[in-house]
Design an enzyme around this catalytic site. Structure first.
Site, short mmCIF file in Angstrom:
data_model
loop_
_atom_site.label_atom_id
_atom_site.label_comp_id
_atom_site.label_asym_id
_atom_site.label_seq_id
_atom_site.Cartn_x
_atom_site.Cartn_y
_atom_site.Cartn_z
N ALA A 186 10.76 -6.33 7.73
CA ALA A 186 10.31 -5.94 9.06
C ALA A 186 11.51 -5.74 9.98
CB ALA A 186 9.38 -7.02 9.63
N ILE A 239 3.13 -8.39 16.08
CA ILE A 239 3.33 -9.74 15.61
C ILE A 239 3.93 -9.75 14.21
CG2 ILE A 239 1.03 -9.98 14.60
CD1 ILE A 239 1.01 -12.88 15.70
N TYR A 290 5.88 -12.75 11.18
CA TYR A 290 6.07 -14.16 10.81
C TYR A 290 7.47 -14.35 10.25
CZ TYR A 290 5.80 -18.44 8.02
OH TYR A 290 6.06 -19.67 7.48
N HIS A 291 8.11 -15.45 10.63
CA HIS A 291 9.37 -15.88 10.03
C HIS A 291 9.18 -17.28 9.44
CE1 HIS A 291 11.37 -12.49 11.82
NE2 HIS A 291 11.14 -12.91 13.05
N CYS A 335 2.63 -6.85 11.92
CA CYS A 335 3.14 -5.71 12.69
C CYS A 335 2.00 -4.89 13.30
CB CYS A 335 4.06 -4.84 11.85
SG CYS A 335 5.45 -5.75 11.16
#
Length: 227
Positions: free
Chosen positions: A151, A88, A90-91, A182
């Site tokens: 990432a 996982i 996040y953006h 991550c």
């Protein structure tokens, strides 16, 4: 998604016909992901590679083998299950995202080499801002003092890549605290402004793009017929 034409200098270079850049601004995640898949499925042997530079509204993305328990707290941010590798991440606004839609065989590179290239482009980009960054063995991405600043995640289909990388520039890092970034419990996430580097997402994106274009191998010429 409007195509941004090469500069006049780029247009003089033979390589320019094999690489196009799209600067998309702030765009929603799911339609962009679908556009990457459609572009990859429709590629022909002479389709130019593309690099998309953009931002996303707040969204979590969970890779193919991702475990939903890495979302520690539901604060209403959408969670999208996608087809890249990894766990996982996040953006959100203030983070530059770069998607690389590349025909790997045509450039003579393998997936691991593309990952190394992406990491090196980030490391070189950050060096240009006066910040020392590094890789970590077994944990794709780029780190500053053990904290993650960029990432990476890719999918390769029919020998062509999509998805790419994200670099934290000037964003609200709070949503990273609601996940195991991550898949790593307690992993600290950092950004450029945390080191006193004041730059826009657009400027950081252009600097990163320059390094990606520099490091990306040129398209290999086709072998003469009959060889």
């Amino acid at each position: 998604m409007a195509l941004v034409a090469p500069t006049s200098q780029q247009a003089k270079e033979p390589e320019a016909r094999w690489l196009r850049v799209r600067r998309l601004g702030l765009v929603p995640y799911e339609p962009t992901w679908q556009a990457m898949r459609e572009f990859t499925d429709a590629r022909q042997a002479d389709t130019p590679d593309e690099i998309w530079v953009l931002e996303h509204p707040p969204v979590y993305t969970l890779g193919q083998s991702g475990r939903p328990e890495h979302l520690l707290r539901d604060e209403g941010i959408p969670l999208v299950r996608i087809d890249r590798g990894g766990q996982i991440t996040y953006h959100g606004p203030g983070q530059v995202v770069v998607y690389l839609l590349v025909d790997l065989a045509r450039r003579g590179i393998k997936v691991r080499e593309l990952v190394n290239l992406m990491e090196q482009a980030v490391i070189d980009c950050l060096a240009g801002f006066g910040l020392s960054a590094e890789r970590q063995a077994g944990a794709p991405g780029v780190y500053v003092g053990g904290a993650k600043i960029a990432a990476l995640g890719l999918r390769v289909r029919n020998g062509c890549s999509y998805h790419g990388l994200s670099l934290n520039v000037d964003m609200d890092l709070t949503p990273f605290g609601w996940i195991n970034p991550c898949g790593y419990e307690g992993l600290q996430t950092v950004q450029l402004t945390g080191y006193g580097i004041r730059t826009s997402v657009e400027a950081a994106g252009e600097a990163l793009l320059d390094h990606l274009e520099r490091l990306l191998p040129p398209v290999r010429p086709k072998a003469p017929a009959g060889n």
